[in-house]
Design an enzyme around this catalytic site. Sequence first.
Site, mmCIF file in Angstrom:
data_model
loop_
_atom_site.group_PDB
_atom_site.id
_atom_site.type_symbol
_atom_site.label_atom_id
_atom_site.label_comp_id
_atom_site.label_asym_id
_atom_site.label_seq_id
_atom_site.Cartn_x
_atom_site.Cartn_y
_atom_site.Cartn_z
ATOM 1 N N THR A 277 32.531 -15.054 79.949
ATOM 2 C CA THR A 277 33.182 -14.059 80.810
ATOM 3 C C THR A 277 33.298 -14.513 82.265
ATOM 4 O O THR A 277 32.393 -15.139 82.806
ATOM 5 C CB THR A 277 32.392 -12.738 80.762
ATOM 6 O OG1 THR A 277 32.268 -12.337 79.411
ATOM 7 C CG2 THR A 277 33.069 -11.645 81.566
ATOM 8 N N PHE B 74 28.476 -11.889 84.627
ATOM 9 C CA PHE B 74 27.844 -11.105 83.551
ATOM 10 C C PHE B 74 27.135 -11.986 82.542
ATOM 11 O O PHE B 74 27.158 -11.698 81.346
ATOM 12 C CB PHE B 74 28.886 -10.280 82.767
ATOM 13 C CG PHE B 74 29.502 -9.144 83.514
ATOM 14 C CD1 PHE B 74 28.844 -8.517 84.563
ATOM 15 C CD2 PHE B 74 30.751 -8.665 83.143
ATOM 16 C CE1 PHE B 74 29.431 -7.451 85.228
ATOM 17 C CE2 PHE B 74 31.343 -7.592 83.794
ATOM 18 C CZ PHE B 74 30.680 -6.988 84.848
ATOM 19 N N ILE B 75 26.519 -13.064 82.969
ATOM 20 C CA ILE B 75 25.920 -13.971 81.992
ATOM 21 C C ILE B 75 24.450 -13.618 81.763
ATOM 22 O O ILE B 75 23.598 -13.824 82.623
ATOM 23 C CB ILE B 75 26.064 -15.441 82.435
ATOM 24 C CG1 ILE B 75 27.534 -15.741 82.732
ATOM 25 C CG2 ILE B 75 25.508 -16.381 81.349
ATOM 26 C CD1 ILE B 75 28.516 -15.332 81.630
ATOM 27 N N SER B 76 24.189 -13.063 80.577
ATOM 28 C CA SER B 76 22.830 -12.674 80.212
ATOM 29 C C SER B 76 21.941 -13.909 80.216
ATOM 30 O O SER B 76 22.321 -14.954 79.681
ATOM 31 C CB SER B 76 22.804 -12.045 78.818
ATOM 32 O OG SER B 76 23.607 -10.892 78.796
ATOM 33 N N ARG C 32 27.739 -11.021 66.905
ATOM 34 C CA ARG C 32 27.861 -9.560 67.040
ATOM 35 C C ARG C 32 26.875 -8.798 66.164
ATOM 36 O O ARG C 32 26.381 -7.749 66.572
ATOM 37 C CB ARG C 32 29.303 -9.115 66.759
ATOM 38 C CG ARG C 32 30.199 -9.376 67.940
ATOM 39 C CD ARG C 32 31.663 -9.075 67.666
ATOM 40 N NE ARG C 32 32.439 -9.421 68.857
ATOM 41 C CZ ARG C 32 33.656 -9.940 68.817
ATOM 42 N NH1 ARG C 32 34.246 -10.168 67.660
ATOM 43 N NH2 ARG C 32 34.289 -10.215 69.932
ATOM 44 N N GLN D 130 18.765 15.322 73.611
ATOM 45 C CA GLN D 130 18.995 16.738 73.340
ATOM 46 C C GLN D 130 17.786 17.372 72.655
ATOM 47 O O GLN D 130 17.353 18.464 72.997
ATOM 48 C CB GLN D 130 20.249 16.892 72.454
ATOM 49 C CG GLN D 130 20.833 18.282 72.456
ATOM 50 C CD GLN D 130 21.391 18.639 73.830
ATOM 51 O OE1 GLN D 130 21.754 17.760 74.612
ATOM 52 N NE2 GLN D 130 21.427 19.927 74.145
ATOM 53 N N GLU E 9 29.795 -8.475 74.159
ATOM 54 C CA GLU E 9 30.297 -9.218 72.996
ATOM 55 C C GLU E 9 31.533 -8.539 72.423
ATOM 56 O O GLU E 9 31.738 -8.464 71.227
ATOM 57 C CB GLU E 9 29.186 -9.400 71.943
ATOM 58 C CG GLU E 9 28.021 -10.174 72.561
ATOM 59 C CD GLU E 9 27.156 -10.906 71.571
ATOM 60 O OE1 GLU E 9 27.607 -11.121 70.436
ATOM 61 O OE2 GLU E 9 26.052 -11.293 71.980
ATOM 62 N N GLY E 10 32.352 -8.069 73.348
ATOM 63 C CA GLY E 10 33.584 -7.376 72.973
ATOM 64 C C GLY E 10 33.364 -5.881 72.979
ATOM 65 O O GLY E 10 32.462 -5.386 72.307
#
Lengths: 258, 334, 401
Positions: free
Chosen positions: C143, C173-175, C261, C355, C382-383
């Site tokens: 990304t 955004f690189i984990s 994923r 809740q 991851e999308g």
Amino acid sequence: MRIVVLVKPVPDPGEERLGDDGRLDRSVSAVINGNDEYVLEAALKLVEAHGGEVTLLSMAPAGITDPIRKALAMGATRAVLVTDPALAGACSWSTTQVLAAALRTLEYDLVLAGADTSDGGGGVVAAGVATLLGLPYLSHARRIEPFDGGVRVERLSAAGHDVLEATLPAVVVGTQLLGEPRYPSLRGIMGARSKEIAVRTLAEIGLADRPVGGAHATTALLAARRPAPRGSGRVVRDPDPVAAASAIVDFLVERRAL
Amino acid sequence: MGGEIWVVGEVDAAGALTKLSGEAATAARALGEAGGREVTGIVVAPEPDGAAASLAAFLPTVLAVRAPEMARRAAAAVVAARIVALAAAAQERPAYFVLSATPDGRDLAGMLSVLLEIGVIVNATGLTWDAAADGVPAGPRVEMQPFGGRVLTSSGFTGERGIILLRPNMVTAEPLAVPGSVEECTTGEVVDLPLVRVIERVVTESPGPSIEEARVIVAGGRGVGGPDGFAGLRELAGLLGGAVGASRAAVDAGWIDYATQIGQTGKTVKPAVYLAFGVSGAIQHKVGMQTAETIIAVDRDPDAPIGEFADLFVVADLAAVVPALAAALRARAG
Amino acid sequence: MRRPGCGRCYDRRVVAAPALGRLTDDQRAIRDAVRTLARERVAPRAAEIDRSAEFPEDLRVLLAEQGILGLPFPERHGGLGADLLTVCLAIEALSAACATTGLILAVQELGALPLLLAGSEEQLGRFVPGLASGRDLAAFALTEADAGSDAAAIRTRAVRDGETYVISGAKRFISHGSVASLVTVFAVTDPEADRHRRISAFVVETASPGFSVSRLEHKMGIRGSPTAELAFDDVRVPAANLLGAEGDGFRLAMRTLDRSRPGIAAQAVGIAQGALDVAAAYAGQRRQFGKAIGEFQLVQGLLADMDARTEAARQLLYTACEEIERGAPDAGRWSALCKLVAGDAAMAVTTDAVQVLGGYGYLDDFPVERMMRDAKITQLYEGTQQIQRLVIARALLARKP
Ligand SMILES: Cc1cc2nc3c(=O)[nH]c(=O)nc-3n(C[C@H](O)[C@H](O)[C@H](O)COP(=O)(O)OP(=O)(O)OC[C@H]3O[C@@H](n4cnc5c(N)ncnc54)[C@H](O)[C@@H]3O)c2cc1C
Ligand SMILES: Cc1cc2nc3c(=O)[nH]c(=O)nc-3n(C[C@H](O)[C@H](O)[C@H](O)COP(=O)(O)OP(=O)(O)OC[C@H]3O[C@@H](n4cnc5c(N)ncnc54)[C@H](O)[C@@H]3O)c2cc1C
């Protein structure tokens, strides 16, 4: 250094299922007796430091292999499981005879056992095993240190500790102070599947004709009952400190403890 | 009349008889009266006389066996060998042993069990004598409370012999109106048990009643927050005439000695009052203390499991309650 | 130290456990072992990790020591050679206690997958042992600021210069970008080529000159997992670190996501299960109107739906793993299906868990608000869920009648 660790599968503490007659349902999830894990950890550390291997020895019903697999996964080399239908209901005297007989078929420098078992076992078996085998017996260890031909043990005493020494082979009983048991690593878990659990019957350890097992138990459970439930307690929520203190003092007075 | 009941007295580091030995003697005496058996006390020690005299306060006959080698050898094997010799020399071999459920008592029981070929019942919380029943001959009925008292059981010996290990504080020691007599006794060697040398005895124990014998226990857990927190608990214990106990979390953290740990891998206690501060009441802790007569818990978590079995559950911050309680107790004491 | 339970209802035993039938003995044993570790060692750290937003280095070491970080790697290079389902079982078990910790394993797999899928034996031998032992962490850098869902639009450049490539640009955004030793970087090698042939993948050692972390993001959830912006200032990478051939990068990224994923789906299922356990335990204890709130049918309905959604997502995840592992031609569809369903389940279940706990659920005294914040990311990275739908629909439309 060849170490045999005595391990007993026990019901998961707190999860024990007791029948209405108060008898223990041994089919529920078993774990290794907590105290045995401490000595297993000590054994694994000893072989890491001095070389050698750890053999587990257990007397248990045939089906209960999960806890033994877990002990193998922690790093023991192999396991010997003595199992025989005749052993159901065996007393501590029989257990002692069986474990000693099984040890006669093994080679070792050191036998380690846990202080007592969470399922009501009284911690008398290891002393008997040592006595039957004619081995020095060192108990209540908080530290185990082998030296050339011998072992030095720090034994907890009421006043502190005693430093004991004996020649090898010897039987040592350990406590929680030996150190926290490790988690089995995933590699250990996968490797444990291919480790040997040698199953032995009474005949195979030479006790076929001996008066051991449930039919020869020296003790008998005669009655069991659930205790009367504790009455539900009083709860004092969020008092200020003085109110909390006086609630406690009043309660102590009410219970005639002051 | 059948075989005798033998009580083996234990001596502490100073050579004195332990409190539990008096309790065991009292329990054995009641057993002997009910079953019509003689009861004999035995003290094996390097200098047994003082402890034997103490034991004779509870029993008509006490054998004092001088065993100088105990100064240099681990106790169990020495005592076991002497007792086996005494048993071999006795006119009739002893039928029952009442020993202390202590580390030394367990070691001794394990050895005697195989040397004399008799069974063991551990952790007795009560003793009675009963007639034959269910294929078990007349003899001692031993009450136990396994699994932390979740069940009460009664067991007996299938033969007319056996070893019973009695837990502390189950019986109130009651001396005889007239003390018994002490007999000096020497024994031959019947068995030779392997040598375990004592290289050194290290004494570190702080004074004060041991938690197993204390009537009041003030226990601290992780919630106490550190070694300093235990100072407050010690003060409370002093004010209440009790001893300080601990959960494993506190022991593991190094705040207090393992000797004070209560629970599955620590001590099992049955005090009149158990006051817990910052102890959540995990099952492994509970099994060591839930038969206390009165349980009082202070915890700031209203959902702490100890609240489910405490007689008085105070939901509060212990840091404030401990000093307030100490002040209140001091005020009462005047 | 083992310290089962700290006295709070949410540390009690798992209330519901997944069906055992389809797992092998090894899978079950590994799942149980990781679950124990998660309960005893990870759960007590979760709230603090979230509060401090610090990467839990202690837990990385624990996962390494226990062999958990070695799961996705081949045995010949020091890994455990576990199948995809086993890796997912471990991520699930960890995430039920702490989503940040579950992500340590998921990102380790994600970052290493391009290497595992396209690396030469020489490259595997060079990089995998350090990763398998857990000594090195990997990251996956696709990304960029202006290329998120549209990953093919990246602009980071890699220019060949003799035996090296020179990489310049930035990733966002690189984990684990700030804690990894190895970063798989996707960069444009041929700007003139077709959209899907422009990109190549490189293993970049973060110790290389020119590599830097230019910022760390402040996030809503998975707060202990560092999300880094990386700057590449003419970073020289040996040509030997090129994965596969030049131009293979985009396809390699897509193949990686097909396999990674499910790890995010596993994280989602774990988060959902964790929240369900807390909610069910709470419903048994909290009393209103004179009874436990769990006795009210409206609360029962919430709990039942939470369980149904969680279990459905789990079963789809396990099936997807099996399909992908056996080399199903529509692996991409399976991986998108399971992440879509599991991410949505996690979001719904954690919201419902809050809740069930009412006002208490909204406080950080209980873990469900954290789980709800953590759940959201599973619908994004991851999308996004929208992209998963595109992937699924494309697979459907490509099918021959
Ligand atoms: C094989 C094995 C054997 C074990 N044996 C034993 C054993 O013998 N004995 C034993 O005790 N444990 C034993 N354990 C450990 C046991 O499971 C628990 O972990 C331990 O008892 C927890 O100790 P704790 O209650 O002090 O700590 P916690 O469970 O952390 O509880 C601390 C409590 O303090 C409260 N608290 C915190 N701060 C405050 C404050 N300021 N004011 C008021 N309350 C506060 C908290 O709300 C909490 O309820 C064993 C475990 C295993 C696995
Ligand atoms: C905490 C975190 C960790 C991450 N870790 C990594 C990492 O390790 N490595 C890495 O490479 N990336 C990582 N990412 C990046 C992540 O994968 C992207 O954020 C994600 O792919 C979405 O891209 P974007 O944020 O640019 O959103 P955009 O692409 O700008 O999307 C915005 C919105 O538009 C929608 N949208 C976009 N295109 C379409 C379309 N064609 N059809 C329908 N809807 C569309 C999206 O679904 C979304 O709702 C991470 C992100 C976060 C937040």
